[in-house]
Enzyme design. Structure first.
Site, PDB file in Angstrom:
ATOM      1  CG  HIS A  43      -2.027  -1.000   1.143  1.00  0.00           C
ATOM      2  ND1 HIS A  43      -2.996  -0.993   0.162  1.00  0.00           N
ATOM      3  CD2 HIS A  43      -2.297  -2.073   1.928  1.00  0.00           C
ATOM      4  CE1 HIS A  43      -3.828  -2.001   0.352  1.00  0.00           C
ATOM      5  NE2 HIS A  43      -3.424  -2.684   1.409  1.00  0.00           N
ATOM      6  CD  GLU A 147      -5.757  -8.965   2.751  1.00  0.00           C
ATOM      7  OE1 GLU A 147      -5.912  -7.879   3.315  1.00  0.00           O
ATOM      8  OE2 GLU A 147      -4.730  -9.241   2.083  1.00  0.00           O
ATOM      9  CG  ASP A 173      -8.316  -5.415   2.635  1.00  0.00           C
ATOM     10  OD1 ASP A 173      -8.772  -4.263   2.607  1.00  0.00           O
ATOM     11  OD2 ASP A 173      -7.323  -5.756   1.986  1.00  0.00           O
TER      12      ASP A 173
END
Length: 249
Positions: A43, A147, A173
């Site tokens: 990310h 997730e 998530d």
């Protein structure tokens, strides 16, 4: 003890995410007494050079470092481990088959990690092939991040995969995947409990990020042992806001 040994022993470990690709911040965080650092290449804007520089800084500071790779693709795993990371946190592992492929990619052997004796991990050529392969097998940590709904359906099989050292709950998530409005939604909490139960049944340690630091004690009681809390971004913001308040501004 190595990070791999500490995780396997169920030792309570506290770390954080690094979102800024800056070796200087690695050095600063290494003085904070944390057990490990996770470079968030999924990310945050970590290219190979940034991953390499931050791992170099972490190793110089004797701080265990793992990389949350962009994906569980072989090349992303290879990059992190050749640079000298202690392990990888692999996002979106959805099935036992994906877990098996990822574990294979992190270790040497048929269909597995490509070998290079010139990497930092191999001592820039100082370690012979046999010694490096043995050391890598003993040191490399492979953590499967859970997730997705598909992962919940196959969680017992994922947890049982040889070569997966721990499960990691991606609670945010999971919240999105379950179409919930809060990570405290009962469906999300039930999913976290389900992952913990799978870890307990297979003797697989479970780690997680939780939205509130105060909740760590609750999840430790339920069996979680590895926590990656906050990030350099969050610490900067919180510190600046606290200083402003302390100054009465």
């Amino acid at each position: 003890m190595t990070l791999k040994q500490r995780i396997a022993a169920g030792e309570a470990l506290f770390g954080t995410f690094l979102k800024t690709p800056a070796p200087m911040l690695v050095e600063v965080l290494a003085t904070a007494g944390i057990d490990l650092l996770c470079l968030d290449a999924e990310h945050a804007p970590f290219d190979r050079a940034a991953i390499d520089a931050c791992i170099h800084a972490a190793r110089a500071a004797h701080l265990p470092v793992i990389v949350r790779t962009q994906t569980a693709a072989h090349e992303h795993i290879l990059n992190a481990l050749d640079c000298g990371a202690d392990g990888v946190l692999l996002p979106h592992i959805r099935s036992a088959a994906e877990a098996q492929a990822a574990a294979r990619a992190a270790h040497y052997g048929p269909g597995g990690r490509g070998y290079a004796g010139s990497s930092r991990a191999a001592g820039y050529g100082l370690s012979g092939m046999a010694d490096h392969r043995t050391a890598s097998a003993a040191r490399t940590v492979v953590i499967a991040q859970i997730e997705d709904i598909e992962a919940l359906a196959d969680i017992d099989a994922i947890a049982a995969v040889d070569g997966i050292d721990a499960l990691f709950v991606g609670r945010i998530d999971l919240t999105v995947a379950l179409e919930a409005n809060s990570p405290d939604d009962p469906a999300v909490l039930a999913a976290v409990d389900r992952i913990l139960a799978a870890g307990t049944a297979t003797g697989r340690p479970v780690g997680m990020f939780v939205p509130r630091n105060a909740d760590v004690a609750q999840w430790r009681e339920k069996g979680a042992t590895l926590f990656l809390q906050g990030s350099d971004h969050g610490f900067l913001r919180a510190g600046a806001a606290a200083a402003r308040i302390a100054c009465g501004m």
